[in-house]
Every structure is written in structure tokens, then in C-alpha cells.
Design an enzyme around this catalytic site. Structure first.
Site, PDB file in Angstrom:
ATOM      1  N   CYS A   1      -4.588  -0.877   8.322  1.00  0.00           N
ATOM      2  CA  CYS A   1      -3.723  -2.268   8.575  1.00  0.00           C
ATOM      3  C   CYS A   1      -2.404  -1.859   9.624  1.00  0.00           C
ATOM      4  CB  CYS A   1      -2.818  -2.676   7.233  1.00  0.00           C
ATOM      5  SG  CYS A   1      -3.944  -2.987   5.977  1.00  0.00           S
TER       6      CYS A   1
ATOM      7  N   TYR B   1     -26.896 -12.154  20.031  1.00  0.00           N
ATOM      8  CA  TYR B   1     -26.138 -11.140  19.411  1.00  0.00           C
ATOM      9  C   TYR B   1     -26.118 -11.660  17.792  1.00  0.00           C
ATOM     10  CZ  TYR B   1     -24.418 -10.443  24.064  1.00  0.00           C
ATOM     11  OH  TYR B   1     -24.322 -10.276  25.266  1.00  0.00           O
TER      12      TYR B   1
ATOM     13  N   CYS C   1      -2.159   5.573   7.950  1.00  0.00           N
ATOM     14  CA  CYS C   1      -3.262   5.173   7.738  1.00  0.00           C
ATOM     15  C   CYS C   1      -4.195   4.669   8.771  1.00  0.00           C
ATOM     16  CB  CYS C   1      -3.377   4.304   6.633  1.00  0.00           C
ATOM     17  SG  CYS C   1      -4.784   3.360   6.291  1.00  0.00           S
TER      18      CYS C   1
ATOM     19  N   CYS D   1       0.803  -1.081  -0.089  1.00  0.00           N
ATOM     20  CA  CYS D   1      -0.067  -0.183   0.053  1.00  0.00           C
ATOM     21  C   CYS D   1       0.938   1.302  -0.013  1.00  0.00           C
ATOM     22  CB  CYS D   1      -0.864  -0.104   1.124  1.00  0.00           C
ATOM     23  SG  CYS D   1      -1.748   1.382   1.538  1.00  0.00           S
TER      24      CYS D   1
ATOM     25  N   CYS E   1     -14.602 -12.168  19.055  1.00  0.00           N
ATOM     26  CA  CYS E   1     -13.660 -11.248  17.991  1.00  0.00           C
ATOM     27  C   CYS E   1     -12.711 -10.655  18.855  1.00  0.00           C
ATOM     28  CB  CYS E   1     -14.477 -10.481  17.356  1.00  0.00           C
ATOM     29  SG  CYS E   1     -15.673  -9.415  18.371  1.00  0.00           S
TER      30      CYS E   1
ATOM     31  N   GLU F   1     -31.187  -9.804  19.216  1.00  0.00           N
ATOM     32  CA  GLU F   1     -30.313  -8.509  18.676  1.00  0.00           C
ATOM     33  C   GLU F   1     -30.868  -7.411  19.176  1.00  0.00           C
ATOM     34  OE1 GLU F   1     -27.527  -8.137  16.721  1.00  0.00           O
ATOM     35  OE2 GLU F   1     -28.102  -5.826  16.972  1.00  0.00           O
TER      36      GLU F   1
HETATM   37  C1  LIG Z   1     -20.049  -9.450  16.414  1.00  0.00           C
HETATM   38  S1  LIG Z   1     -21.686  -8.972  15.886  1.00  0.00           S
HETATM   39  C2  LIG Z   1     -22.301 -10.317  15.440  1.00  0.00           C
HETATM   40  C3  LIG Z   1     -23.479 -10.476  14.309  1.00  0.00           C
HETATM   41  C4  LIG Z   1     -23.809 -11.689  13.810  1.00  0.00           C
HETATM   42  N1  LIG Z   1     -23.666 -12.913  14.623  1.00  0.00           N
HETATM   43  C5  LIG Z   1     -23.258 -11.881  12.507  1.00  0.00           C
HETATM   44  O1  LIG Z   1     -22.250 -12.965  12.478  1.00  0.00           O
HETATM   45  O2  LIG Z   1     -23.367 -11.423  11.613  1.00  0.00           O
HETATM   46  C6  LIG Z   1     -22.572  -8.588  17.447  1.00  0.00           C
HETATM   47  C7  LIG Z   1     -23.826  -8.143  17.354  1.00  0.00           C
HETATM   48  O3  LIG Z   1     -24.300  -8.084  18.581  1.00  0.00           O
HETATM   49  C8  LIG Z   1     -25.188  -6.756  18.647  1.00  0.00           C
HETATM   50  N2  LIG Z   1     -25.357  -6.389  20.036  1.00  0.00           N
HETATM   51  C9  LIG Z   1     -24.491  -5.910  20.785  1.00  0.00           C
HETATM   52  N3  LIG Z   1     -24.693  -5.530  22.013  1.00  0.00           N
HETATM   53  C10 LIG Z   1     -25.852  -6.151  22.429  1.00  0.00           C
HETATM   54  C11 LIG Z   1     -26.645  -6.414  23.345  1.00  0.00           C
HETATM   55  N4  LIG Z   1     -26.391  -5.886  24.283  1.00  0.00           N
HETATM   56  N5  LIG Z   1     -27.867  -7.138  22.996  1.00  0.00           N
HETATM   57  C12 LIG Z   1     -28.391  -7.573  21.681  1.00  0.00           C
HETATM   58  N6  LIG Z   1     -27.582  -7.292  20.834  1.00  0.00           N
HETATM   59  C13 LIG Z   1     -26.220  -6.778  20.806  1.00  0.00           C
HETATM   60  C14 LIG Z   1     -24.745  -5.892  17.516  1.00  0.00           C
HETATM   61  O4  LIG Z   1     -25.757  -4.897  17.064  1.00  0.00           O
HETATM   62  C15 LIG Z   1     -24.411  -6.673  16.583  1.00  0.00           C
HETATM   63  O5  LIG Z   1     -25.182  -6.849  15.662  1.00  0.00           O
END
Ligand SMILES: C[S@@+](CC[C@H](N)C(=O)[O-])C[C@H]1O[C@@H](n2cnc3c(N)ncnc32)[C@H](O)[C@@H]1O
Length: 497
Positions: A95, A337, A92, A82, A435, A358
Site C-alpha cells: 500500500c 487483450y 511493505c 496495518c 489501468c 489474447e
Molecule cells: C489488463 S489485462 C486485461 C484482461 C481482461 N480484459 C480482464 O479484464 O480480465 C491485459 C491482458 O492483455 C494480455 N496481453 C498483454 N500484452 C498482449 C499482447 N501484446 N497481445 C495480446 N494480449 C496481450 C495479458 O496477458 C492480459 O491478459
């Protein structure tokens, strides 16, 4: 030269980097005479390399230092692709280690997951090698670029060159400065060309970028999102006001140059906070959503619903979740989530029932639409904070208990009060998609304390050239927990006939 005392601001040191920390910074140690040892953290520092560095900050026995010269290159050094990436990581911030060979990146990520999780693993369980990408470039299907009224100036740049307009990324450590991103080696192919057009047309029309200090200006962000498998592309323009007379001609110009954009949404954010999510949306072109295909299922995505940013590797991740859920045909899955429902819907053909939880309303609406369009009638989605909605849903008593719970929390991990509710569900299996290995370690400690046993840990690299790492952690309910539950049931209902 090694210090005979703890290093101070401006000292020059020589340091060999031993490993990377969780933010991808190089870590080494220098002797500090009778004061013992001091850890040195170097942005862009690679394992195995020796640098001459200058101290820029100190906190007790940890100093931050910047590279002055490379005294001995790392055996794993690699050329970066890059133009914005320098030997010290570059301005940047997108990365962190493009200059580290990809195999060495994967090894460092495995080491990080191992350091965080090893104390929680039973005998015979080790962290598996990271599943990497065959071609770790141009993988991001979503980019969030920022407009800025203070452009970052490259070293040696003509000081007369105008620096009052930029479109790109915030420079780490300089919150008001924005680097004009001209090319990006991790963005989906073609993203930087669209970005260049937006910059050129906005400047030609003398539209003002948002000024983070004065809170003035119109243009705030450009979010680009691509359905890698469908070719559909969304552009979200975040502005401080609707200003149709200025924004609509800009959008027409962008579309004329990029007919491949299938939808354009304007998002108005009048608040001061620098986030790419506004309060009011206007669909200026196309349907306002794009489609993406994952493991053969079609998903509709609205501008702000969460979706994994690396489509190919998300499939590897979800294949592992399918494998480790070990669902029986009538099995019940709780997907906590769940975002736009992707994981639950990828499991739905194996299960009898899927319930997703969610907090983002738009993502729940997407999840419901996604279930309907994939003909997955056995999926329900509950909107709300997991903390309250899970307890409320299960307290109603009208629902089956889950056989499998999938946990995919944000970086901070599970809220500490969610863990007891998850334990009460008593699922046979938990698949934790992490993550952030460090917050996963804290959550796994609580889950193992509650009777679960970690069976498998498999990291998947969704974010090459950055320190981020996803990990699938499979847990089963330990025999003790099963026995405890059996005992409780017997006490309540008497011995089974
Ligand atoms: C790492 S993402 C996972 C999304 C999904 N499992 C995927 O793989 O596409 C975490 C998700 O948790 C939601 N989130 C964060 N805090 C939350 C809470 N306290 N209660 C419910 N959902 C939550 C976020 O909006 C997001 O969509």
C-alpha cells in the site's frame, strides 16, 4: 530552513506537500535561492502536510527526501490499519497511502486522471468522480508473496534474531530484502493465516528459501487466489525444482491446517528471474483451477490467467463497459487483450458475436471453457500478440467488422502499431479500459487524431490505498471519420441507389 542553492544529499529541508504523483509519492517545491525552485518528492508525504525532510538523492531540479518529522499534519491524515505501515509508507510496499482518508485518495486519483486526459476531452466532457468502495479493505482476491533468504529487520529489532528466512513482500528499494508479512489489510480475509501456516511449516521442515544473490534454495513464491463469490481458494507454490519428497509433505501439512484450500498447484521455476510463473506445473490437490462469479457469469481461472484482482469493483467497471458499448442486438464486439474473456463474456448477452484476442495461451483456453460453460456460443477467442493476430484475423476477410472495440491493454498501453489497425476496423464505438492514465492519454491522442471523440471518462477504484486507478473511457467515431469512410465507399462502389 530553505536552501540558498539547489539541495544536496543530506540537506535538511522543510516542505509542504502540494499533490501526489503517479506513483503516490508526495510532491512539494522549495526555493533554491538564485537557482530558482526545486521539486521535492517524499515517500509517504500527504497533500497539505508540512514535513522536515532529509535529501537522499537529486536529479537536476528534483530531489527525493525522507521524512524526519511531521511539522503540520495533513487535514486528510487517517490512521493506518496495518502493522507494517509506517508514517513514511512503511517497508511493505503493498500500500502507498493507508494513512490518507479514503475520500482524499479518491479526489487525488480523479485529479491524476484529469491531469492526464483533460487536454483530450471535448467541450462539456469532464472526468467523473471516482467510483470508490463502501468498505475499502480486504479487497484483493489475489496475492503474490515471496520467500527470501534475507529478512528485512524492523528498526530496534533484536540483532540476534534469525533473519535467514522470510515470506512476504519485497521491500521497495531493497530488492534482496523481504518483509515477513504477518497481517495484510487489503488481502482477502484469511490469506494472512494461510501465509503464516506456510511460513511455520516450511521453517519447521528446514526448507530453504530462494536466495536471489546466490540462486540457491527451494521455495520461491506463494500465490493465493480466492473466488470471492464462490469461496474457492487456490494456493500456488513456486519452487526451483519438483523435490516431491520435500514439497509433498509440506503441502499435506498446509491442507491439514487449511481444508478451505480447494486446490494446490506446484509450479517449478528453475530460472534466475524473480517471477511467480514457472515452466512446469503439478496439480497436487483439487482441480488446479478455481471458479469466480462476475455479473452472474461463472469463470474458471487457472493459476496464471489474468483476472481483475478486486471482484466487487470489477463488476462496477464491467457494468460501465456494458452501458458504454451501447450494443445493438446483432452487434459485433472485438475484445482486445481479453485475458480469460471476462469483458467479452459479460457483453455476450447484448451482442450477436464476440471475438477476443489474447497472447497468453492458458488464458485463451480459460476463455473458451468459460464461453462454453456459460452457454455463450457466439464467442470466439484468438490466441496471439494483438499486433499480429488482429491484422491477420481481419485480413482473412471472412469476418464481420466490429461495431464495438473494447481495449483493455496492460499498463504500457497499446503498442503504437496496433492503433492504425484499430482505426481501420472503423468501429462505431471504442470502450478503452485503462489501468494507467498516462499511457491512456498517449493512446487517446492517437485515437482522437484518427477521428474518434471522447464522450465519457469514468474512473473506478479497484486498488484502494495504492496509486493505481482504472478508468473507463467511451469514444465514438466522429462525424468526420464517418463521412470519410462513406466517401471512400462511394468511390469504390459508386453512389448507393
Ligand atoms: C489488463 S489485462 C486485461 C484482461 C481482461 N480484459 C480482464 O479484464 O480480465 C491485459 C491482458 O492483455 C494480455 N496481453 C498483454 N500484452 C498482449 C499482447 N501484446 N497481445 C495480446 N494480449 C496481450 C495479458 O496477458 C492480459 O491478459
Amino acid at each position: 530552513m530553505q536552501s540558498a542553492r539547489l539541495p544536496r544529499y543530506g540537506d535538511r529541508l522543510e516542505v509542504r506537500i502540494e499533490r501526489l504523483d503517479d506513483k503516490g509519492l508526495g510532491l512539494g517545491v522549495v526555493g533554491a535561492g538564485s537557482d530558482g525552485e526545486c521539486q521535492v518528492r517524499v515517500r509517504g508525504g500527504l497533500p497539505g502536510a508540512r514535513y522536515g525532510v532529509s535529501v537522499v538523492a537529486r536529479r537536476r531540479r528534483l530531489v527525493d527526501a525522507k521524512v524526519l518529522e511531521v511539522l503540520e499534519a495533513s487535514p486528510d491524515a487517517a490512521p493506518s490499519r496495518c502493522p507494517h505501515f509506517g508514517s513514511n509508507g512503511g517497508p511493505c510496499g503493498g500500500c502507498t497511502f493507508q494513512h490518507l482518508a479514503y475520500d482524499a485518495q479518491l479526489a487525488a486519483k480523479r485529479q491524476r486522471v484529469t491531469a492526464a486526459l483533460a487536454p483530450l476531452l471535448g467541450t462539456g466532457v469532464t472526468v467523473e468522480p471516482v467510483i470508490g468502495m463502501a468498505h475499502p479493505w480486504h479487497y484483493r482476491n489475489k496475492l503474490d508473496f515471496t520467500f527470501g533468504a534475507r529478512r528485512y529487520r524492523a528498526e530496534g529489532e533484536d540483532p540476534e534474531r534469525d533473519a535467514t528466512f522470510a515470506l512476504g513482500l519485497h521491500v521497495p528499494g531493497m530488492w534482496s530484502k523481504v518483509l515477513d508479512v504477518e497481517r495484510c489489510a487489503i488481502a482477502f480475509e484469511g490469506a494472512d493465516t494461510v501465509l503464516g501456516t506456510v511460513r511455520r511449516l516450511a521453517r519447521a521442515a528446514s526448507l530453504l528459501p530462494w536466495d536471489t544473490r546466490q540462486h540457491t534454495g527451494l521455495l520461491r513464491h506463494v500465490v493465493l487466489r480466492r473466488g470471492v463469490r464462490t469461496g474457492e481458494t487456490m494456493l500456488v507454490l513456486v519452487t526451483s525444482e519438483r523435490a516431491a519428497e520435500l514439497v509433498d509433505p509440506l503441502v499435506q501439512g498446509i491442507l491439514a491446517a487449511h481444508p478451505e484450500l480447494t486446490t494446490i498447484v506446484q509450479d517449478v521455476n528453475a530460472r534466475h528471474a524473480t517471477i511467480a510463473i514457472g515452466q512446469e506445473q503439478f496439480v497436487l490437490h483439487g482441480p488446479g483451477t478455481i471458479d469466480e462469479v462476475l455479473l452472474g457469469r461463472r469463470f474458471t481461472l487457472s493459476p496464471h490467467s489474468f483476472f481483475q484482482t478486486n471482484t466487487l469493483q470489477a463488476e462496477r467497471l464491467f457494468e460501465l463497459v456494458r452501458e458504454e458499448a451501447r450494443l445493438a442486438p446483432a452487434g459485433v464486439v472485438f475484445d482486445l487483450y481479453c485475458g480469460a474473456g471476462t469483458i467479452g463474456l459479460c457483453l455476450a448477452d447484448l451482442a450477436g458475436e464476440v471475438v477476443g484476442f489474447e497472447s497468453v495461451g492458458a488464458a485463451v483456453a480459460d476463455a473458451r471453457a468459460n464461453a462454453a460453460r456459460n452457454g455463450l456460443a457466439g464467442a470466439t477467442f484468438v490466441e496471439g500478440d494483438v499486433l499480429e493476430s488482429l491484422a491477420a484475423f481481419t485480413a482473412e476477410g471472412a469476418h464481420s467488422r466490429p461495431d464495438v472495440v473494447v481495449l483493455d491493454p496492460p499498463r504500457a498501453g497499446l503498442h503504437r502499431k496496433v492503433v492504425p489497425t484499430v482505426l481501420t476496423l472503423g468501429a462505431l464505438r471504442i470502450v478503452y479500459v485503462s489501468c494507467n492514465p498516462e499511457s491512456a492519454a498517449r493512446d487517446l491522442a492517437a485515437l482522437t487524431e484518427g477521428g474518434y471523440v471522447v464522450e465519457r471518462v469514468c474512473p473506478v477504484d479497484l486498488f484502494p490505498h495504492t496509486p493505481h486507478i482504472e478508468t473507463v473511457i467511451a469514444l465514438r467515431r466522429g462525424d468526420d471519420a464517418q463521412q470519410r469512410e462513406q466517401l471512400q465507399r462511394t468511390e469504390l462502389t459508386g453512389p448507393e441507389a
